[in-house]
Design a protein around this motif. Sequence first.
Motif, short mmCIF file in Angstrom:
data_model
loop_
_atom_site.label_atom_id
_atom_site.label_comp_id
_atom_site.label_asym_id
_atom_site.label_seq_id
_atom_site.Cartn_x
_atom_site.Cartn_y
_atom_site.Cartn_z
N GLY A 16 0.86 -1.05 -0.10
CA GLY A 16 -0.11 -0.10 0.00
C GLY A 16 0.90 1.26 -0.06
N PRO A 17 0.13 2.28 -0.04
CA PRO A 17 -1.37 2.39 -0.07
C PRO A 17 -1.95 1.78 -1.25
CG PRO A 17 -0.21 4.78 0.42
CD PRO A 17 0.75 3.60 -0.09
N LEU A 18 -2.93 1.33 -1.00
CA LEU A 18 -3.86 0.74 -2.09
C LEU A 18 -5.27 1.11 -2.30
CD1 LEU A 18 -5.85 -1.82 -0.98
CD2 LEU A 18 -3.62 -2.68 -0.32
N ASP A 19 -5.88 1.12 -3.52
CA ASP A 19 -7.22 1.45 -3.55
C ASP A 19 -7.85 0.23 -4.38
OD1 ASP A 19 -6.98 3.88 -2.60
OD2 ASP A 19 -6.17 4.63 -4.37
N PHE A 20 -9.09 -0.26 -3.86
CA PHE A 20 -9.66 -1.20 -4.38
C PHE A 20 -11.31 -0.78 -4.68
CE2 PHE A 20 -12.42 -5.04 -3.77
CZ PHE A 20 -12.10 -5.87 -5.10
N ASN A 21 -11.48 -1.24 -6.06
CA ASN A 21 -13.03 -0.95 -6.27
C ASN A 21 -13.65 -2.38 -7.02
OD1 ASN A 21 -15.52 -0.25 -7.62
ND2 ASN A 21 -14.94 1.87 -7.55
N LEU A 22 -14.53 -2.83 -5.91
CA LEU A 22 -15.14 -4.06 -6.60
C LEU A 22 -16.04 -4.13 -7.58
CD1 LEU A 22 -15.72 -7.17 -5.97
CD2 LEU A 22 -17.53 -6.44 -4.42
N ALA A 23 -17.00 -2.77 -7.68
CA ALA A 23 -17.60 -2.72 -8.88
C ALA A 23 -16.88 -2.50 -10.16
CB ALA A 23 -18.59 -1.47 -8.64
N LYS A 24 -15.88 -1.65 -10.10
CA LYS A 24 -14.92 -1.72 -11.28
C LYS A 24 -13.98 -2.62 -11.62
CE LYS A 24 -15.35 3.44 -11.06
NZ LYS A 24 -14.43 4.58 -10.93
N GLN A 25 -13.79 -3.59 -10.59
CA GLN A 25 -12.93 -4.88 -10.68
C GLN A 25 -11.72 -4.28 -10.89
OE1 GLN A 25 -13.59 -8.57 -10.85
NE2 GLN A 25 -14.84 -7.40 -9.40
N LYS A 26 -11.25 -3.24 -9.90
CA LYS A 26 -9.97 -2.65 -10.05
C LYS A 26 -9.26 -2.62 -8.62
CE LYS A 26 -7.93 1.55 -11.84
NZ LYS A 26 -8.20 2.99 -12.41
N SER A 66 -0.07 1.15 -4.68
CA SER A 66 1.19 2.18 -4.88
C SER A 66 2.56 1.57 -4.88
CB SER A 66 1.01 3.29 -4.08
OG SER A 66 -0.11 3.97 -4.45
N ARG A 67 2.68 0.68 -3.75
CA ARG A 67 3.88 0.00 -3.43
C ARG A 67 3.79 -1.33 -2.52
NH1 ARG A 67 7.61 4.09 -0.37
NH2 ARG A 67 9.20 2.38 -0.57
N LEU A 68 4.53 -2.18 -2.89
CA LEU A 68 4.41 -3.29 -2.22
C LEU A 68 6.31 -3.45 -1.96
CD1 LEU A 68 3.29 -6.95 -3.17
CD2 LEU A 68 5.27 -6.76 -1.95
N VAL A 69 6.48 -3.40 -0.30
CA VAL A 69 7.95 -3.37 0.04
C VAL A 69 8.03 -4.52 0.99
CG1 VAL A 69 9.39 -1.97 1.26
CG2 VAL A 69 7.66 -1.02 -0.23
N VAL A 70 9.14 -5.23 0.74
CA VAL A 70 9.72 -6.29 1.66
C VAL A 70 11.06 -6.02 2.21
CG1 VAL A 70 10.32 -8.61 1.78
CG2 VAL A 70 8.57 -7.82 0.14
N ASP A 71 10.98 -5.85 3.56
CA ASP A 71 12.02 -5.20 4.29
C ASP A 71 12.74 -6.53 5.05
OD1 ASP A 71 12.02 -2.44 3.58
OD2 ASP A 71 10.45 -2.37 4.98
N SER A 122 -2.78 -3.10 -10.50
CA SER A 122 -1.46 -2.26 -11.05
C SER A 122 -0.57 -2.28 -9.65
CB SER A 122 -1.69 -1.06 -11.54
OG SER A 122 -2.49 -0.31 -10.77
N ILE A 123 0.72 -2.56 -9.71
CA ILE A 123 1.49 -2.28 -8.61
C ILE A 123 2.17 -1.26 -9.12
CG2 ILE A 123 3.13 -3.30 -7.14
CD1 ILE A 123 1.55 -6.03 -7.59
N GLY A 124 2.45 0.03 -8.34
CA GLY A 124 3.29 1.06 -8.85
C GLY A 124 4.77 0.65 -8.62
#
Length: 1006
Positions: free
Chosen positions: A308-318, A322-327, A380-382
């Motif tokens: 994250g930050p992430l946005d999800f919309n079930l109706a738009k299937q989207k 923004s980021r996926l970080v593994v530390d 999408s994953i930024g």
Amino acid sequence: MHSFSKITSRYWYRSRLFWLLFLLSTYALVGFLVLPGVIKNIAIEQIEQNLGWQGSIDKVELNPFALTLTVNQFAIQDEQGDSVVAFDRYHTNIQLRSIIEGAVTFSNFELAAPFIKLVIDENGKTNFHKAIEKARAKRPEEVAKTDEGDSKPPKLLFDTINVIGGEIEVIDHTQEQLIEHHLKPITFALTNFSTYANKSGAYQLEIALGTGQHLAWNGNIGIAPFHSSGFLKVSNLRAERLWTYAQSKAPYKLTHGLVGFEGQYAASMDQSAPIFELSNATITMEQLQVALKTAEETFLDIEKLTVGPLDFNLAKQKLDISRLVVDALSLKIERNAEGQLTILAPLSKTSNNETQEAAVSNEIADADSTNDTAQPFLWSIGEIQLNNSALNIADLQPSTAANISIDNINSRLSGLSQDMTKSLDFGLSYYIENSEKSEITGQITPTPFDLKAAINFDKLALSTIQPYLNDHVRITIEDGALSVNGNLTLAAGADSDAMTGDFAGSININNFETIDQSVKERLVGWQDLSIEPIKINFNPLAIDISDIRFEQPYGRIIVTNDRSTNLAQLAVSKPEEATQPTTAEPAPEQPDSASAQSEGKPVPVKISRILFNNGAAYFADLSLKPQFGTSIQNISGEISGLSSDNLERASVDIKGTVEDYGKALVKGKINPLSGDLYTDLAVKFDNIELSTMTPYSGRYAGYTIDKGKLNLHLNYKIAKRMLEGENRLILDQFELGNTVDSEESVNLPLELALAILKDRNGVIDIDLPTSGNMDDPDFKFSGLVLKAFANVITKAATAPFSMIGSLVGGDAESLQSVSFETGKAELTAEHISNLEKLSKALNSRPQLMLEIRTNIDEQGDSDALKKIKLDNRLVSSSGEQRIATLEKLIAGRVGQPKLDEIKTNTLATTNTSEQAAAENSEQNTAEQAAIEAQAYEKALYDTALETESVSSLELTTLAKQRITSIKTQLIDQHNVTNEQVFALQPSLEGQAKENRVITTFNLSTR
């Protein structure tokens, strides 16, 4: 007052005030005293009827005027007497505005210290569920009537709902291992909540899920239809507690993990489709630890995973992340002795079930795919980041276990989405143990695959691969660092299996050192090897290199005690290969014409230059006594213009120093990369001290080498697999020393051979031509010159005159003897010419001694000498004087009677012949007289020749005359020193052939 007085009169029942007071009193009495007991009893009764459990209430308080209800110390015990539901205090306040609003309105709804104990059995049924089923089974008619009721929710309004200090205890028996959850304290607040359509109320929920675990939820909620929006935050949720539910299906176990979530949400249900949205949400997982089910030690540790930050919309299937970080990810991979990855072993156990389930799912998916018109899912994953991570590889398959650590791994991938045709930026950097930073950056397109990357591998420690070398070669990499810098491109070709691309950059290997494990000595190494720039095209494969530079290269070749080389002993043999039974080889596949043609062509390779600077090499033979060793230093030069093109010729110019003062030179043209293998090389070794070769001369020649220097000039030409070699061997002042007792030495007069080959200045200069067909299975490069030289030495020792003939011209037979006419010592012109050639060899080789042995044929030479002596007596007489001289010799030697007998016999023979001739023809008297005289003279000559005597002295004198004739030509005419010519004792056992007697020569050395 009037109303009050009226109450006190006897007409009190007519007073409104009285009835008002009565009603109020009754209302208060019922509300304060009666209803609390009724509520308490009804509640307990309903619990027993609907659950079959015992209920208890300490106190019920009802204020009919304030419309408040308070229940204290409520509890429900199950059949075992355990408390399953309880609370300390329940309080609610109903508002009078309920009449106006048309709904039951509560201004305050409070629940203090609520407690629920939920027990789930092995089949998934709760203790409440089982209690209700049991109770309903006792009154099925009432249950049926209840089920037929309207399920529409009543109209309710809540100004505030507060839950304080709540606790939920969950005991779950559905899994193999008992699971217990204790959720406390639970705090919940809801304002302006109603069951009205399209109405919502604000709420706030806080739950402590154990030490450090917390859930905070606030927002608004409505139930007609259901809709809610707000903010949810979960902190430090113990993931391993929830993982237990997936443990039976999952291949691994999660031993620890803290899960967190926070974000805005909006959810609703309408008649068309559910709506659910997340915005600005973040999912975190910390201190994740994953292990195999059978192991305690974890193989995967992640300090923190943030999505994250992430946005999800079930109706738009989207879904947009923004980021996926593994530390600080730490992964341990182990490969066992059978070559299997241990972390993949659990997957193989479930593969069959998963395959069957996947097949069923695919069938369902295929059936639904024809009717599937759903909107495609967009995601999408930024950016994906991996920070400060580590990979530890333990490989137990090699005989020596390999442990490789890769630290400080950092990577990124940007722009990932469902559209796999987009180009993605990526980067990767890491440190392999004892190495410096390696980095790869570039762009990658998944479909169709396309990669453009900049590669920078900085000083990778080559010793890392040592465990893998041990199973194949007996070489230890002591030091060495590989660096690769360049640009790599890869792309999927028209054929999905074909990959096109190229690499352009440089390759360096610095401080490379290897040790031969058998002798614990340095084997191969260099200070620096640089290949730059290099360009490799992958399909079709082609290599183009500008420069290959070797700084201080070194190589060591050792012949061991068993006469094998250290290079031959480097390979490690595998026992299973030696014991493997022989099986019939499968028939080779027939390649198509295109592949066969490509296999027949060499890979296109171009190398502009290969440069050597200050190199060295060492050779030792430990099988000799004493052991032998020599070195070449200062190897410098270059090979330029290497190409696999058959028409190209590479130039070679390499120089070096042998031992301290010897020189080595390699110069010419080669084409080793082409199919023709063209070579035209001149190899020169000059001023090489031969005394160091004593171990070899002692073994094979039986002599030490006292002194001498070697100059070896080799010229090899290879074209169309045919070798032609023109080799020149020059030995200067070569002298053999003491004899050596060796079973392998040749039994040849080597001193004579060297004396034949050595000229007046002490130099042996020999041309050694070599040739051969390289396709001949018996052909070998090694030992060509040595074999040719050995042949020359053998020829010189066993056939010296043949060697001299090859040196000065002439054939061996004419040089090694002179054939004299019987009884004579004169030389013919041919003899003089051959002796002149022999003189040249003797003059140029003062160490050679010529031994002359004259052969005398006693019978042949005696007969010849008799005739010579008789002819000399008669040389001055003729006619009757000649006959008189002969008669005198015969009379003096054998007496007059013998002479008379000769005369009588001659006349008798003559008369018989005359009588026969007279019968045939008439002859004159003069002719008859001449015939008689001729016959008589011949008879006298034959008798005189028979009676002529030859003494042994005369034969010896003839032998000396022959020697003198030869020595005169050699010494007086052609200046051969008298010290080189020796006359041996004449032999009287000679045999004349065609009236010629052979005088033989023999060669020896001082």
